[in-house]
Design a protein around this motif. Structure first.
Motif, short mmCIF file in Angstrom:
data_model
loop_
_atom_site.label_atom_id
_atom_site.label_comp_id
_atom_site.label_asym_id
_atom_site.label_seq_id
_atom_site.Cartn_x
_atom_site.Cartn_y
_atom_site.Cartn_z
N TRP A 1 0.90 -1.13 -0.48
CA TRP A 1 0.23 -0.21 -0.28
C TRP A 1 1.36 1.36 -0.33
O TRP A 1 1.12 2.42 -0.43
CB TRP A 1 -0.84 0.08 1.34
N GLU A 2 2.29 1.39 0.59
CA GLU A 2 2.56 2.45 0.68
C GLU A 2 3.51 3.28 -0.36
O GLU A 2 3.49 3.90 -1.10
CB GLU A 2 3.78 2.38 1.63
N VAL A 3 4.11 1.52 -0.75
CA VAL A 3 4.65 0.98 -2.70
C VAL A 3 3.23 2.12 -3.38
O VAL A 3 3.83 3.20 -4.43
CB VAL A 3 5.37 -0.02 -2.87
N LYS A 4 2.14 1.97 -3.03
CA LYS A 4 1.34 2.40 -4.22
C LYS A 4 0.78 3.68 -3.90
O LYS A 4 0.54 3.81 -4.98
CB LYS A 4 -0.41 1.07 -4.14
N GLN A 5 0.94 3.97 -2.79
CA GLN A 5 0.82 5.48 -2.29
C GLN A 5 1.68 6.55 -3.20
O GLN A 5 0.98 7.79 -3.42
CB GLN A 5 0.77 5.51 -0.85
N VAL A 6 2.67 5.73 -3.01
CA VAL A 6 3.91 6.75 -4.22
C VAL A 6 3.75 6.56 -5.14
O VAL A 6 3.56 7.58 -6.42
CB VAL A 6 5.29 6.33 -3.86
N VAL A 7 3.45 5.47 -6.00
CA VAL A 7 3.07 5.17 -7.78
C VAL A 7 2.02 6.32 -7.69
O VAL A 7 2.39 7.30 -8.82
CB VAL A 7 3.24 3.76 -7.93
N ARG A 8 1.42 6.83 -7.16
CA ARG A 8 0.52 7.08 -8.13
C ARG A 8 -0.01 8.23 -7.29
O ARG A 8 -0.79 9.50 -7.46
CB ARG A 8 -0.96 6.56 -7.47
N GLY A 9 1.03 9.35 -6.59
CA GLY A 9 1.49 10.12 -6.78
C GLY A 9 2.19 10.78 -6.87
O GLY A 9 2.74 12.40 -7.07
N ILE A 10 3.00 10.17 -8.24
CA ILE A 10 4.09 10.91 -8.65
C ILE A 10 3.90 10.90 -10.57
O ILE A 10 3.26 10.13 -10.86
CB ILE A 10 4.92 9.96 -8.55
N ARG A 11 4.65 11.37 -10.97
CA ARG A 11 4.56 11.46 -12.59
C ARG A 11 5.62 10.98 -13.12
O ARG A 11 6.52 10.52 -12.46
CB ARG A 11 4.08 12.95 -13.09
N TYR A 12 5.50 9.85 -14.28
CA TYR A 12 6.44 9.29 -14.92
C TYR A 12 7.51 10.41 -15.51
O TYR A 12 8.97 9.75 -15.01
CB TYR A 12 5.92 8.21 -15.94
N ASP A 13 7.10 10.64 -16.63
CA ASP A 13 7.91 12.00 -17.05
C ASP A 13 9.13 13.07 -15.90
O ASP A 13 9.70 13.08 -16.14
CB ASP A 13 6.80 12.98 -17.99
N GLU A 14 8.64 13.20 -15.12
CA GLU A 14 9.17 13.94 -13.92
C GLU A 14 9.78 12.09 -13.42
O GLU A 14 10.86 12.92 -12.75
CB GLU A 14 8.49 14.07 -12.38
N ALA A 15 9.54 11.39 -13.16
CA ALA A 15 10.32 10.03 -12.14
C ALA A 15 11.58 9.74 -12.73
O ALA A 15 12.59 9.65 -13.14
CB ALA A 15 9.56 9.05 -12.18
N ARG A 16 11.32 10.42 -14.75
CA ARG A 16 12.52 9.83 -15.14
C ARG A 16 13.34 10.30 -16.02
O ARG A 16 15.19 10.15 -15.41
CB ARG A 16 11.83 10.02 -16.43
N ARG A 17 13.31 12.15 -15.20
CA ARG A 17 14.17 13.32 -15.18
C ARG A 17 15.06 12.51 -13.77
O ARG A 17 16.36 12.85 -13.99
CB ARG A 17 13.20 14.33 -15.24
N LEU A 18 14.34 12.43 -13.16
CA LEU A 18 14.72 12.32 -11.48
C LEU A 18 16.34 11.33 -11.65
O LEU A 18 17.14 11.59 -10.36
CB LEU A 18 13.38 11.57 -10.59
N ALA A 19 15.59 9.83 -12.56
CA ALA A 19 15.90 9.24 -12.02
C ALA A 19 17.95 9.72 -12.66
O ALA A 19 18.35 8.71 -12.18
CB ALA A 19 15.34 7.87 -12.81
N GLU A 20 17.38 9.75 -13.86
CA GLU A 20 18.76 10.49 -14.80
C GLU A 20 19.74 11.52 -13.39
O GLU A 20 20.76 11.42 -13.44
CB GLU A 20 18.07 11.20 -15.88
#
Length: 338
Positions: free
Chosen positions: A291-310
């Motif tokens: 549930w905690e992991v799902k909460q994070v997934v639902r609260g972020i955007r993939y395009d922003e996470a992609r830039r963050l990963a780099e």
């Protein structure tokens, strides 16, 4: 009393996520699965709403006995897990022993460093009788529902090809005998730096990757994860480890296959933005982390996470990575307790 009430409210909000999809705010779907060691653990985890099993450890069938389990005994155990999932995917890891897990019916060689010795898929290739029996049992169980099989401790393309050939030969033997079987996805665990760095070449040989972050971390950092003396150096969020995971995720995207994480990092909410941004599309974990992991997934955007990963892989330390991840989550109202 206030702390207890706040904790209860948090638990209520997380529980409300049980039946909601794990999808980012811009539509990126992430499959959230569980790690299990026995089929009966699936029923106990249903309250958390897992979407499948991302790691089925099969060692329980082999430990504490004087001879290996037969094909039918294995088939029954694997089929029980398939039926319990009712159409959801079961990712089954072939026998992963060696290192600190030894079996009495195997004539183990003397090894100065067994963690780097005859273990995982290396043992399967050295003992084709054990591998063949297990693969036949897996294929027979796959007649009852979706199974993906993955091989641990793989480092070379040649190993992958030999393992795929073993699957094909097991299937052909069942066909010759007229025994019903299903089809399986064939993947590998990425838990060595060699496999991660060769991910683009290996992606052409497999249907999926599953990153075992526990071993990948210890092999990347040259830290024995069971040693208290160097425990402070073991850090799955070290930028060097993250760079390897990013390499795997990008390679999977380019090849059109899926990549998951089944190590402990997969159930770490703080790491979720990085893993999503790295191209990982399946996270497997202890049920209580879902549930905690799902909460994070639902609260972020993939395009922003992609830039963050780099951005994260260019940092200097795991502590810098943690600081940036906490800030990223806090900016989106997702501050974690720890």
């Amino acid at each position: 009393e206030q702390a207890t009430a706040a904790q209860a409210e948090r638990a209520r909000r997380l529980a409300a996520l049980r039946d909601l999809p794990a999808v980012t705010r811009d539509g990126r779907r992430i499959e959230l699965a569980i790690n299990i060691g026995r089929p009966e653990e699936i029923g106990a985890a249903e309250a958390y709403g897992p979407e499948g099993v991302g790691l089925f450890r099969t060692e329980f069938l082999f430990l504490d006995r004087s001879r290996p389990p037969g094909e039918e005994e294995q088939r029954q155990a694997y089929a029980a897990a398939v039926r319990a999932l009712r159409g959801r995917r079961l990712v089954l890891r072939t026998l992963d022993v060696g290192a600190d897990k030894r079996l009495p019916f195997i004539d183990w060689p003397e090894e100065m460093n067994p963690a780097l010795g005859l273990r995982g898929a290396r043992l399967g290739l050295a003992r084709p009788d054990l591998l063949r029996t297990q693969l036949r049992a897996v294929l027979r169980a796959a007649a009852e529902g979706p199974i993906s099989v993955m091989f641990p401790m793989v480092t070379t393309r040649e190993e992958v090809r030999r393992l795929r050939q073993a699957v094909e030969e097991a299937a052909a033997s069942l066909d010759r005998e007229g025994i019903p079987r299903g089809r399986v996805e064939v993947g590998i665990m990425v838990e060595t730096p060699a496999a991660a760095l060769a991910a683009r070449a290996l992606a052409r040989e497999v249907d999926f990757f599953s990153v075992g972050t526990n071993d990948l971390t210890q092999y990347t950092l040259a830290v024995d994860r069971t040693s208290q003396e160097v425990a402070a150096l073991y850090d799955a969020l070290h930028p060097a480890v993250l760079r390897l995971i990013l390499e795997v995720g990008r390679a999977a995207e380019e090849a059109g296959i899926w990549a998951g994480v089944c190590g402990e990092l997969g159930g770490e909410p703080l790491a979720t933005p990085f893993l999503v941004g790295a191209g990982i599309t399946e996270l497997s974990m202890h049920p209580r982390a879902l549930w905690e992991v799902k909460q994070v997934v639902r609260g972020i955007r993939y395009d922003e996470a992609r830039r963050l990963a780099e951005e994260l892989v260019a940092l200097a330390s795991g502590e810098e990575v943690r600081h940036r991840l906490r800030g990223f989550l806090a900016e989106r109202g997702l501050a974690l307790d720890a």
